[in-house]
Scaffold this active site. Structure first.
Site, PDB file in Angstrom:
ATOM      1  N   ASP A 179      15.637 -80.703 -39.844  1.00  0.00           N
ATOM      2  CA  ASP A 179      14.894 -80.324 -38.493  1.00  0.00           C
ATOM      3  C   ASP A 179      13.815 -81.256 -38.217  1.00  0.00           C
ATOM      4  O   ASP A 179      13.322 -82.025 -38.965  1.00  0.00           O
ATOM      5  CB  ASP A 179      13.984 -78.898 -38.596  1.00  0.00           C
ATOM      6  CG  ASP A 179      13.581 -78.489 -36.988  1.00  0.00           C
ATOM      7  OD1 ASP A 179      14.233 -78.903 -36.216  1.00  0.00           O
ATOM      8  OD2 ASP A 179      12.603 -77.827 -36.994  1.00  0.00           O
TER       9      ASP A 179
ATOM     10  N   ASN B 290      21.863 -72.998 -31.653  1.00  0.00           N
ATOM     11  CA  ASN B 290      21.712 -74.266 -30.893  1.00  0.00           C
ATOM     12  C   ASN B 290      22.679 -74.648 -29.780  1.00  0.00           C
ATOM     13  O   ASN B 290      22.572 -75.385 -28.922  1.00  0.00           O
ATOM     14  CB  ASN B 290      22.113 -75.291 -32.209  1.00  0.00           C
ATOM     15  CG  ASN B 290      20.915 -75.815 -33.044  1.00  0.00           C
ATOM     16  OD1 ASN B 290      20.999 -75.899 -34.118  1.00  0.00           O
ATOM     17  ND2 ASN B 290      19.680 -75.299 -32.400  1.00  0.00           N
TER      18      ASN B 290
HETATM   19  C1  IPE Z   1      17.216 -74.882 -37.178  1.00  0.00           C
HETATM   20  O1  IPE Z   1      16.412 -75.961 -36.359  1.00  0.00           O
HETATM   21  C2  IPE Z   1      18.753 -75.459 -37.032  1.00  0.00           C
HETATM   22  C3  IPE Z   1      19.036 -76.649 -37.471  1.00  0.00           C
HETATM   23  C4  IPE Z   1      18.200 -77.638 -38.204  1.00  0.00           C
HETATM   24  C5  IPE Z   1      20.530 -76.931 -37.370  1.00  0.00           C
HETATM   25  P1  IPE Z   1      16.029 -75.448 -34.943  1.00  0.00           P
HETATM   26  O2  IPE Z   1      15.210 -76.727 -34.321  1.00  0.00           O
HETATM   27  O3  IPE Z   1      17.347 -75.051 -34.000  1.00  0.00           O
HETATM   28  O4  IPE Z   1      15.188 -74.503 -35.289  1.00  0.00           O
HETATM   29  P2  IPE Z   1      14.022 -73.319 -34.362  1.00  0.00           P
HETATM   30  O5  IPE Z   1      14.663 -73.384 -33.002  1.00  0.00           O
HETATM   31  O6  IPE Z   1      12.748 -74.472 -34.365  1.00  0.00           O
HETATM   32  O7  IPE Z   1      13.845 -72.001 -34.959  1.00  0.00           O
HETATM   33  C1  IPE Z   2      17.169 -80.618 -35.523  1.00  0.00           C
HETATM   34  O1  IPE Z   2      16.413 -81.218 -34.988  1.00  0.00           O
HETATM   35  C2  IPE Z   2      18.399 -80.791 -35.505  1.00  0.00           C
HETATM   36  C3  IPE Z   2      19.329 -79.529 -34.806  1.00  0.00           C
HETATM   37  C4  IPE Z   2      18.788 -78.581 -34.728  1.00  0.00           C
HETATM   38  C5  IPE Z   2      20.688 -79.690 -34.399  1.00  0.00           C
HETATM   39  P1  IPE Z   2      15.829 -80.503 -33.672  1.00  0.00           P
HETATM   40  O2  IPE Z   2      16.581 -81.153 -32.584  1.00  0.00           O
HETATM   41  O3  IPE Z   2      15.575 -79.533 -33.709  1.00  0.00           O
HETATM   42  O4  IPE Z   2      14.476 -81.395 -33.725  1.00  0.00           O
HETATM   43  P2  IPE Z   2      13.193 -80.823 -32.887  1.00  0.00           P
HETATM   44  O5  IPE Z   2      13.031 -79.691 -33.779  1.00  0.00           O
HETATM   45  O6  IPE Z   2      13.282 -80.667 -31.553  1.00  0.00           O
HETATM   46  O7  IPE Z   2      12.081 -81.909 -33.369  1.00  0.00           O
HETATM   47 MG    MG Z   3      14.004 -78.157 -34.310  1.00  0.00          MG
END
Ligand code: IPE
Ligand code: IPE
Ligand code: MG
Length: 228
Positions: free
Chosen positions: A14, A62
């Site tokens: 993340d 996602n």
């Molecule tokens: C969790 O991250 C899912 C992945 C890293 C694949 P998200 O960014 O989707 O999680 P939330 O929405 O902050 O809980």
């Molecule tokens: C994790 O990074 C990747 C996925 C969830 C696919 P994010 O895209 O959630 O990055 P932030 O949380 O918005 O910084």
């Molecule tokens: Mg995220």
């Protein structure tokens, strides 16, 4: 005392978006760097003696992101497939957890290729969680159990999860600053040690993995019992 290496580590990749924003880049650039970071961290984990490394790459939630971002993320497995030789060379076996019915055909094909090509590898198992959600995995398990019409005890459900061949998670690491599980390996983490760190995933390197494992070594895993 000798450092104990967790058998099964689960990582939530993340913070890619915020990493990009911090640098005035678009979110997708964060995903590109984040995606490239999987291999070195996986290789280092294997070098340390980790046997199972689960990585959360795309959650069932996602899909709620803008189409352009989702489309980009669907290409990640295709990129991974291009590097499959390197995983084979390093003896890493790839497993995929998640739904198979919603991703584009070429994404699914890329996963099938990676799994097939690495099936003889005997080193660390890299469990790629993609269109994965623990609640969905549990629902599928319950449906299979219903079909078989069997009695269920505390352990049964584990035999029907996508992680049925793996031991439970010992250490869950979430970079990116959030302190939640976001529907990741909920049952597998029943007794996991949880480690949250502000570093964004693209900035998370071998020394950060070391720090997480050092912290794990300070924990007292009691499993409900008593330890001196
Ligand atoms: C969790 O991250 C899912 C992945 C890293 C694949 P998200 O960014 O989707 O999680 P939330 O929405 O902050 O809980
Ligand atoms: C994790 O990074 C990747 C996925 C969830 C696919 P994010 O895209 O959630 O990055 P932030 O949380 O918005 O910084
Ligand atoms: Mg995220």
């Amino acid at each position: 005392m000798e450092r104990v290496i967790p058998k099964h580590i689960a990582l939530i990749l993340d913070g890619n978006g915020r990493w990009a924003k911090q640098r005035g880049k678009i979110r997708i650039e964060g995903h590109t760097v984040g995606y490239k970071n999987i291999e070195p961290v996986a290789l280092y984990a294997q070098e340390l003696g980790v046997k199972y490394l689960s990585i959360y790459c795309f959650s069932t939630e996602n899909w709620n992101r803008p189409k352009t971002e989702v489309d980009f993320l669907m290409r990640v497995p295709i990129e991974l497939a291009k590097n499959v030789e390197r995983y084979i060379k390093n003896n890493i076996k790839i497993h995929v957890s998640g739904r198979r019915d919603r991703m584009p055909k070429n994404t699914l094909q890329a996963f099938d290729t990676i799994v097939e090509r690495t099936k003889e590898c005997t080193g660390m198992i890299l469990n790629v969680c993609f269109d994965y959600g623990a609640l969905n995995d549990i629902a599928s398990a319950i449906n299979k159990i219903k079909e078989e019409n069997i009695d269920v005890d505390d352990k049964t459900i584990f035999n029907y999860l996508s992680t049925k061949d793996f031991p439970p998670v010992d250490l869950l690491i979430r970079p990116g600053g959030e302190k939640r599980l976001s529907n990741y390996l909920l049952l597998e983490c029943a007794y996991a040690e949880l480690y949250f760190v502000d570093t964004y995933w693209p900035d998370f390197h071998s020394e950060d993995l070391d720090k997480a494992i050092d912290d794990y070594n300070k924990r007292n895993r009691r499993y409900g019992g008593i330890k001196e």
